[in-house]
Scaffold this motif. Structure first.
Motif, PDB file in Angstrom:
ATOM      1  N   ARG A   4     -59.638 -13.967  32.789  1.00 59.01           N
ATOM      2  CA  ARG A   4     -58.338 -13.309  32.886  1.00 59.01           C
ATOM      3  C   ARG A   4     -58.424 -11.807  33.083  1.00 59.01           C
ATOM      4  N   PHE A   5     -59.612 -11.214  33.050  1.00 62.21           N
ATOM      5  CA  PHE A   5     -59.744  -9.762  33.052  1.00 62.21           C
ATOM      6  C   PHE A   5     -60.591  -9.277  34.212  1.00 62.21           C
ATOM      7  N   ASP A   6     -60.337  -8.033  34.621  1.00 62.48           N
ATOM      8  CA  ASP A   6     -61.133  -7.393  35.677  1.00 62.48           C
ATOM      9  C   ASP A   6     -62.221  -6.507  35.093  1.00 62.48           C
ATOM     10  N   VAL A   7     -61.947  -5.908  33.920  1.00 61.48           N
ATOM     11  CA  VAL A   7     -62.877  -4.989  33.265  1.00 61.48           C
ATOM     12  C   VAL A   7     -63.069  -5.445  31.827  1.00 61.48           C
ATOM     13  N   LEU A   8     -64.311  -5.394  31.365  1.00 59.78           N
ATOM     14  CA  LEU A   8     -64.631  -5.755  29.994  1.00 59.78           C
ATOM     15  C   LEU A   8     -65.349  -4.570  29.356  1.00 59.78           C
ATOM     16  N   VAL A   9     -64.782  -4.025  28.267  1.00 62.59           N
ATOM     17  CA  VAL A   9     -65.379  -2.910  27.534  1.00 62.59           C
ATOM     18  C   VAL A   9     -65.946  -3.473  26.239  1.00 62.59           C
ATOM     19  N   VAL A  10     -67.254  -3.246  26.019  1.00 69.59           N
ATOM     20  CA  VAL A  10     -67.931  -3.843  24.865  1.00 69.59           C
ATOM     21  C   VAL A  10     -68.688  -2.791  24.077  1.00 69.59           C
ATOM     22  N   GLY A  19     -73.115 -17.019  30.178  1.00 63.37           N
ATOM     23  CA  GLY A  19     -71.952 -17.896  30.046  1.00 63.37           C
ATOM     24  C   GLY A  19     -70.625 -17.171  30.201  1.00 63.37           C
ATOM     25  N   ILE A  20     -70.557 -15.942  29.754  1.00 63.98           N
ATOM     26  CA  ILE A  20     -69.296 -15.199  29.833  1.00 63.98           C
ATOM     27  C   ILE A  20     -69.026 -14.685  31.252  1.00 63.98           C
ATOM     28  N   PHE A  21     -70.076 -14.542  32.045  1.00 59.90           N
ATOM     29  CA  PHE A  21     -69.913 -14.004  33.394  1.00 59.90           C
ATOM     30  C   PHE A  21     -69.677 -15.089  34.446  1.00 59.90           C
ATOM     31  N   ARG A  22     -70.052 -16.313  34.139  1.00 55.76           N
ATOM     32  CA  ARG A  22     -69.926 -17.402  35.094  1.00 55.76           C
ATOM     33  C   ARG A  22     -68.446 -17.685  35.379  1.00 55.76           C
ATOM     34  N   ASP A  23     -68.097 -17.751  36.646  1.00 55.85           N
ATOM     35  CA  ASP A  23     -66.725 -18.043  37.096  1.00 55.85           C
ATOM     36  C   ASP A  23     -65.701 -17.087  36.506  1.00 55.85           C
ATOM     37  N   SER A  24     -66.052 -15.819  36.377  1.00 56.40           N
ATOM     38  CA  SER A  24     -65.112 -14.841  35.837  1.00 56.40           C
ATOM     39  C   SER A  24     -64.559 -13.979  36.967  1.00 56.40           C
ATOM     40  N   ASN A  25     -63.509 -13.258  36.667  1.00 54.93           N
ATOM     41  CA  ASN A  25     -62.918 -12.314  37.616  1.00 54.93           C
ATOM     42  C   ASN A  25     -63.368 -10.890  37.350  1.00 54.93           C
ATOM     43  N   LEU A  26     -64.401 -10.726  36.550  1.00 52.98           N
ATOM     44  CA  LEU A  26     -64.843  -9.395  36.167  1.00 52.98           C
ATOM     45  C   LEU A  26     -65.400  -8.620  37.352  1.00 52.98           C
ATOM     46  N   ASP A  27     -65.015  -7.353  37.419  1.00 55.16           N
ATOM     47  CA  ASP A  27     -65.585  -6.428  38.393  1.00 55.16           C
ATOM     48  C   ASP A  27     -66.539  -5.458  37.710  1.00 55.16           C
ATOM     49  N   ILE A  28     -66.216  -5.067  36.467  1.00 49.33           N
ATOM     50  CA  ILE A  28     -66.987  -4.063  35.742  1.00 49.33           C
ATOM     51  C   ILE A  28     -67.149  -4.485  34.291  1.00 49.33           C
ATOM     52  N   VAL A  29     -68.347  -4.280  33.755  1.00 49.74           N
ATOM     53  CA  VAL A  29     -68.601  -4.382  32.322  1.00 49.74           C
ATOM     54  C   VAL A  29     -69.012  -2.983  31.874  1.00 49.74           C
ATOM     55  N   ALA A  30     -68.252  -2.403  30.951  1.00 48.53           N
ATOM     56  CA  ALA A  30     -68.520  -1.048  30.464  1.00 48.53           C
ATOM     57  C   ALA A  30     -68.966  -1.120  29.011  1.00 48.53           C
ATOM     58  N   SER A  31     -70.115  -0.524  28.736  1.00 47.67           N
ATOM     59  CA  SER A  31     -70.643  -0.481  27.377  1.00 47.67           C
ATOM     60  C   SER A  31     -70.410   0.906  26.803  1.00 47.67           C
ATOM     61  N   VAL A  32     -69.927   0.967  25.564  1.00 49.25           N
ATOM     62  CA  VAL A  32     -69.660   2.261  24.930  1.00 49.25           C
ATOM     63  C   VAL A  32     -70.916   2.845  24.299  1.00 49.25           C
ATOM     64  N   SER A  33     -72.045   2.188  24.497  1.00 45.93           N
ATOM     65  CA  SER A  33     -73.313   2.684  23.958  1.00 45.93           C
ATOM     66  C   SER A  33     -74.194   3.160  25.105  1.00 45.93           C
ATOM     67  N   GLU A  46     -76.129 -11.304  39.578  1.00 46.72           N
ATOM     68  CA  GLU A  46     -75.876 -12.540  40.335  1.00 46.72           C
ATOM     69  C   GLU A  46     -74.398 -12.736  40.629  1.00 46.72           C
ATOM     70  N   GLU A  47     -73.532 -12.337  39.701  1.00 47.60           N
ATOM     71  CA  GLU A  47     -72.087 -12.499  39.883  1.00 47.60           C
ATOM     72  C   GLU A  47     -71.448 -11.309  40.591  1.00 47.60           C
ATOM     73  N   GLY A  48     -72.229 -10.261  40.887  1.00 44.41           N
ATOM     74  CA  GLY A  48     -71.691  -9.087  41.569  1.00 44.41           C
ATOM     75  C   GLY A  48     -70.860  -8.200  40.672  1.00 44.41           C
ATOM     76  N   ILE A  49     -71.197  -8.176  39.385  1.00 50.57           N
ATOM     77  CA  ILE A  49     -70.461  -7.386  38.405  1.00 50.57           C
ATOM     78  C   ILE A  49     -71.209  -6.076  38.173  1.00 50.57           C
ATOM     79  N   GLU A  50     -70.512  -4.952  38.285  1.00 49.77           N
ATOM     80  CA  GLU A  50     -71.107  -3.648  38.040  1.00 49.77           C
ATOM     81  C   GLU A  50     -71.146  -3.385  36.534  1.00 49.77           C
ATOM     82  N   VAL A  51     -72.254  -2.853  36.063  1.00 45.68           N
ATOM     83  CA  VAL A  51     -72.423  -2.540  34.647  1.00 45.68           C
ATOM     84  C   VAL A  51     -72.571  -1.034  34.500  1.00 45.68           C
ATOM     85  N   VAL A  52     -71.732  -0.446  33.642  1.00 39.50           N
ATOM     86  CA  VAL A  52     -71.781   0.999  33.389  1.00 39.50           C
ATOM     87  C   VAL A  52     -71.883   1.227  31.887  1.00 39.50           C
TER      88      VAL A  52
END
Length: 87
Positions: A4-10, A19-33, A46-52
């Motif tokens: 359900r989300f485009d960006v995930l902040v963790v 498992g969380i990335f498979r078949d997701s709509n995520l474009d970006i995963v942002a880590s606060v660390s 593999e899923e084409g998700i950018e990690v920042v």
């Protein structure tokens, strides 16, 4: 859940495996660390998700804290009872 989300902040307490990335709509995963060892980077690639991350964002606060400790040792504030929290 990530479908359900485009960006995930963790934070660092979440372990993100493939498992969380498979078949997701995520474009970006942002880590606060600064580290990314809690995120499965291969699965993101593999899923084409950018990690920042927020690398080097705490360096100024660490430097300020270090100088505060050095100056308080010089002034002998630590051990003199000046810092007596809860009293």
């Amino acid at each position: 859940m990530a479908k359900r989300f485009d960006v995930l902040v963790v934070g660092t307490d979440e372990e993100l495996d493939e498992g969380i990335f498979r078949d997701s709509n995520l474009d970006i995963v942002a880590s606060v660390s600064s580290g990314l060892d809690h995120i499965d980077l291969d699965a993101c690639r593999e899923e084409g998700i950018e990690v920042v991350n927020s690398d080097k964002q705490n360096s100024l606060a660490v430097a300020e804290h270090t100088w505060m400790l050095i100056l308080s040792l010089q002034m002998r504030l630590i051990g003199s009872g000046f810092f007596s929290w809860g009293r």
